[in-house]
Each structure stands twice: as structure tokens, then as C-alpha cells.
Design an enzyme around this catalytic site. Structure first.
Site, short mmCIF file in Angstrom:
data_model
loop_
_atom_site.label_atom_id
_atom_site.label_comp_id
_atom_site.label_asym_id
_atom_site.label_seq_id
_atom_site.Cartn_x
_atom_site.Cartn_y
_atom_site.Cartn_z
N ASN A 62 88.15 85.18 148.43
CA ASN A 62 88.80 86.49 148.50
C ASN A 62 87.76 87.53 148.10
O ASN A 62 87.32 87.56 146.95
CB ASN A 62 89.99 86.49 147.54
CG ASN A 62 90.69 87.84 147.50
OD1 ASN A 62 90.30 88.79 148.20
ND2 ASN A 62 91.74 87.93 146.69
N VAL A 63 87.40 88.41 149.05
CA VAL A 63 86.33 89.39 148.77
C VAL A 63 86.74 90.41 147.70
O VAL A 63 85.88 91.12 147.17
CB VAL A 63 85.89 90.14 150.05
CG1 VAL A 63 85.31 89.20 151.07
CG2 VAL A 63 87.03 90.97 150.63
N ASN A 89 82.74 92.87 156.49
CA ASN A 89 83.64 93.11 157.61
C ASN A 89 85.12 92.88 157.29
O ASN A 89 85.99 93.47 157.92
CB ASN A 89 83.21 92.20 158.77
CG ASN A 89 84.23 92.12 159.88
OD1 ASN A 89 84.38 93.05 160.66
ND2 ASN A 89 84.98 91.02 159.94
N SER A 151 85.31 102.81 160.04
CA SER A 151 86.26 103.00 161.14
C SER A 151 86.29 104.48 161.50
O SER A 151 86.01 105.33 160.64
CB SER A 151 87.66 102.57 160.69
OG SER A 151 88.65 103.08 161.55
N TYR A 163 93.89 103.33 154.17
CA TYR A 163 92.83 102.82 155.05
C TYR A 163 91.75 103.88 155.27
O TYR A 163 90.54 103.58 155.19
CB TYR A 163 93.47 102.40 156.38
CG TYR A 163 92.58 101.67 157.35
CD1 TYR A 163 92.31 100.32 157.18
CD2 TYR A 163 92.02 102.31 158.46
CE1 TYR A 163 91.50 99.62 158.09
CE2 TYR A 163 91.23 101.64 159.37
CZ TYR A 163 90.98 100.29 159.18
OH TYR A 163 90.18 99.61 160.09
N ALA A 164 92.15 105.12 155.54
CA ALA A 164 91.18 106.19 155.79
C ALA A 164 90.32 106.43 154.56
O ALA A 164 89.10 106.61 154.67
CB ALA A 164 91.92 107.47 156.20
N ILE A 196 89.50 98.64 168.99
CA ILE A 196 88.90 97.43 169.53
C ILE A 196 89.99 96.37 169.66
O ILE A 196 90.83 96.25 168.77
CB ILE A 196 87.77 96.91 168.58
CG1 ILE A 196 86.83 98.03 168.14
CG2 ILE A 196 87.01 95.75 169.24
CD1 ILE A 196 86.06 98.72 169.22
P1 NAD Z 1 91.28 91.11 161.85
O1 NAD Z 1 92.52 91.37 161.09
O2 NAD Z 1 91.37 90.53 163.22
O3 NAD Z 1 90.29 90.19 160.98
C1 NAD Z 1 90.04 90.47 159.63
C2 NAD Z 1 89.67 89.17 158.94
O4 NAD Z 1 89.47 89.47 157.54
C3 NAD Z 1 90.78 88.10 159.00
O5 NAD Z 1 90.23 86.88 159.43
C4 NAD Z 1 91.29 88.02 157.57
O6 NAD Z 1 91.74 86.72 157.20
C5 NAD Z 1 90.05 88.42 156.78
N1 NAD Z 1 90.39 88.91 155.44
C6 NAD Z 1 91.36 89.79 155.11
N2 NAD Z 1 91.41 89.97 153.78
C7 NAD Z 1 90.44 89.18 153.24
C8 NAD Z 1 89.99 88.94 151.92
N3 NAD Z 1 90.59 89.54 150.88
N4 NAD Z 1 88.96 88.09 151.73
C9 NAD Z 1 88.37 87.46 152.78
N5 NAD Z 1 88.76 87.67 154.07
C10 NAD Z 1 89.77 88.51 154.29
O7 NAD Z 1 90.49 92.50 161.88
P2 NAD Z 1 89.37 93.05 162.90
O8 NAD Z 1 90.04 93.89 163.89
O9 NAD Z 1 88.47 91.96 163.33
O10 NAD Z 1 88.62 94.05 161.90
C11 NAD Z 1 87.43 93.70 161.21
C12 NAD Z 1 86.95 94.92 160.46
O11 NAD Z 1 86.75 95.99 161.37
C13 NAD Z 1 87.93 95.43 159.41
O12 NAD Z 1 87.22 95.92 158.28
C14 NAD Z 1 88.61 96.58 160.13
O13 NAD Z 1 89.14 97.52 159.23
C15 NAD Z 1 87.49 97.12 160.96
N6 NAD Z 1 87.90 97.89 162.13
C16 NAD Z 1 88.62 97.30 163.12
C17 NAD Z 1 88.99 98.07 164.22
C18 NAD Z 1 89.76 97.51 165.36
O14 NAD Z 1 90.14 98.28 166.23
N7 NAD Z 1 90.01 96.23 165.44
C19 NAD Z 1 88.63 99.43 164.27
C20 NAD Z 1 87.91 99.98 163.23
C21 NAD Z 1 87.54 99.20 162.17
#
Ligand code: NAD
Length: 253
Positions: A62-63, A89, A151, A163-164, A196
Site C-alpha cells: 500500500n503506497v 502512478n 492529471s 483529486y484535483a 484515457i
Molecule cells: P486504475 O484505477 O485503472 O489503476 C490504478 C491502480 O492503482 C490499480 O491497479 C489499483 O489497484 C492501484 N492502487 C490503488 N491504490 C493503491 C495503493 N494504495 N497502493 C498500491 N496500489 C494502489 O487507474 P489508471 O486510469 O490506470 O490511472 C493511473 C494513474 O493515472 C492514477 O494516478 C490516475 O489518477 C492517473 N490518471 C488517470 C487518468 C485516466 O483517464 N485514466 C487521467 C489522468 C490521470
């Protein structure tokens, strides 16, 4: 930095952007330390990377937990003999209006738990992993790169107070670390993705997703690999530090 053989840690690597980055770096034969809480999906990512012939190991942590993160970086450094790059990430969403009003009456508020959980993972998680990563790199006198995933929501977005704020904080950490850590040969940069196609966006209400997509000038959501490509550029370009790469199809909130 040449990616081949480099030890790269990716948090949140079980799916979405983290998995796409792992797969792209695996094609370069990087050595991957893949971190997540979701063991089943993380095992799948490891298998995909190994199928490209790369070394990849999974680490469940857990990060947002200080002791877990300290143990994690100790374990990874020991296992691989050092660390060359970290992609911060892992992230979560807990969207809600700050205050919701219906017919002139307050019907809901963002709870402290909703605020805190997002700050814990999306901001404190970056702080803890970045601190432990920099510690290991400095101890081993090994130059490296830290990438924080921000983001477009960092500009402020309705329903995303928590989040913001965390994603704006991710950029502040990036600029600060780029300045503080340059003397140790450590670069730090951020990526600010737009919308994305991942499980995270799939969890949004369909009407909100459709409204957002219709406003993207390039007319579609981005793909996870397009974000992985930005991370690849940051790793490879030795003069890129302290800045944000925006990959959003020209969309602005
Ligand atoms: P996702 O939800 O598909 O994947 C996130 C991963 O993080 C999951 O596998 C989850 O299990 C893991 N995770 C969550 N909490 C955790 C913790 N406490 N410790 C360890 N692992 C943990 O998300 P995504 O869309 O792949 O997004 C990845 C990153 O990109 C995030 O930081 C998100 O905020 C950012 N982001 C995503 C988008 C988008 O459109 N998808 C846009 C902007 C930013």
C-alpha cells in the site's frame, strides 16, 4: 537514460496506465518491480512483461502506508541491487461535490474520509515512494528518474476537490524534487494525462464520460500506451526535469 536493463519501479501496475508502462518498458528489456494491492491482476501484468523476455517481479504494498513503503524500497533495492527509476502512478478516485444542494437544501457533502483517502494514496503515496526512492538512489550514488502521474484535473474540476488538490500537489512535488535532487543526478518530471481509456474512466457515469469525450478536440480518449510513450520520453531525455508533459488531445478543463 537508456531503458534497457534499468531497474524501474511502477506503482499501480496491475492495470490501466501502470500496466501499459510496464509492457512498454518490458519491450526495452527493463528490469521491472511492479507494485500494487491487486495481486491477481498484478500477476497478469508480470506474465505479460515476462512474455516480452523482460525480468519482472511483483510486490504487494500500500503506497499510502509508511512502514510498507519503507519495507518495499528496501526489498526492491536488495532484490535488484539498486533502483534507476520510479513511476509514481497508483491512484484512486472518490468523486463528490464539496456541498450538494437540492431544492435549496443541503443534501450531501464530501466526507473527510473521501478527502483523506484520495490525499493518502494520490499525494502522500507519492511523497513516501519518492522519499524512499531518492534515499536509495543517493545511498548507492546511482543517478535516476522519478515520474509523478498528475492529471488535467490539477487545474480544478467539478466533483473532484480531493483529486484535483492531490494532482496539483503532485506537480509541486515534481518541481521541488527536480530542484532538490538534481545535485545527486536525479531528475523528476510529471505527466498530466487527459481522459484515457482505463478501468478508472470506465468507472465514471456514462453520461459524464460522454460529455467529457465530446469536448476533446482530437475527438477521442487517449490510450494507456500513449501515456506510456510520454513516460518513455521522460526516461530517455536526460535534459528533461521539473516539468509536466500534458497528454490530453488538446482538452482543457
Ligand atoms: P486504475 O484505477 O485503472 O489503476 C490504478 C491502480 O492503482 C490499480 O491497479 C489499483 O489497484 C492501484 N492502487 C490503488 N491504490 C493503491 C495503493 N494504495 N497502493 C498500491 N496500489 C494502489 O487507474 P489508471 O486510469 O490506470 O490511472 C493511473 C494513474 O493515472 C492514477 O494516478 C490516475 O489518477 C492517473 N490518471 C488517470 C487518468 C485516466 O483517464 N485514466 C487521467 C489522468 C490521470
Amino acid at each position: 537514460m537508456e531503458i534497457t536493463n534499468k531497474v524501474i519501479i511502477i506503482t499501480g501496475a496491475a492495470q490501466g496506465l501502470g500496466r501499459a508502462m510496464a509492457e512498454r518498458f518490458a519491450k526495452h528489456q527493463a528490469q521491472l518491480a511492479l507494485v500494487d494491492l491487486n495481486e491477481d491482476k498484478l500477476t497478469e501484468t508480470v506474465a505479460h512483461c515476462q512474455a516480452f523476455g523482460a525480468k519482472a517481479s511483483s510486490f504487494i504494498a500500500n503506497v499510502a502506508d509508511e512502514t510498507s513503503v519503507e519495507d518495499l524500497f528496501e526489498q526492491i533495492s536488495h532484490h535488484f541491487g539498486g533502483i534507476d527509476a520510479l513511476i509514481n502512478n497508483a491512484g484512486i478516485l472518490r468523486d463528490r461535490m464539496l456541498v450538494k444542494v437540492k431544492d435549496g437544501k443541503i443534501v450531501n457533502k464530501m466526507s473527510l474520509a473521501e478527502w483523506q483517502s484520495v490525499i493518502d494514496v494520490n499525494l502522500t503515496g507519492l511523497f513516501l515512494c519518492g522519499r524512499e526512492c531518492a534515499t536509495k538512489m543517493i545511498e548507492k550514488q546511482r543517478p535516476g528518474v522519478i515520474i509523478n502521474i498528475s492529471s488535467i484535473a490539477r487545474a480544478g474540476n467539478i466533483g473532484q476537490t480531493n483529486y484535483a488538490a492531490a494532482k496539483a500537489g503532485a506537480v509541486s512535488l515534481t518541481v521541488t524534487w527536480a530542484k532538490e535532487l538534481a545535485r545527486y543526478g536525479i531528475r523528476c518530471a510529471a505527466i498530466a494525462p487527459g481522459f484515457i481509456g482505463t478501468e478508472m474512466t470506465a468507472s465514471m457515469k456514462p453520461e459524464a464520460l460522454e460529455r467529457m469525450t465530446s469536448q476533446i478536440p482530437l475527438g477521442r480518449m487517449g490510450t494507456p500506451d500513449e501515456i506510456a510513450q510520454a513516460a518513455e520520453f521522460i526516461l530517455q531525455n536526460d535534459y528533461f526535469s521539473g516539468r509536466v508533459v500534458e497528454v490530453d488531445g488538446a482538452f482543457r478543463l
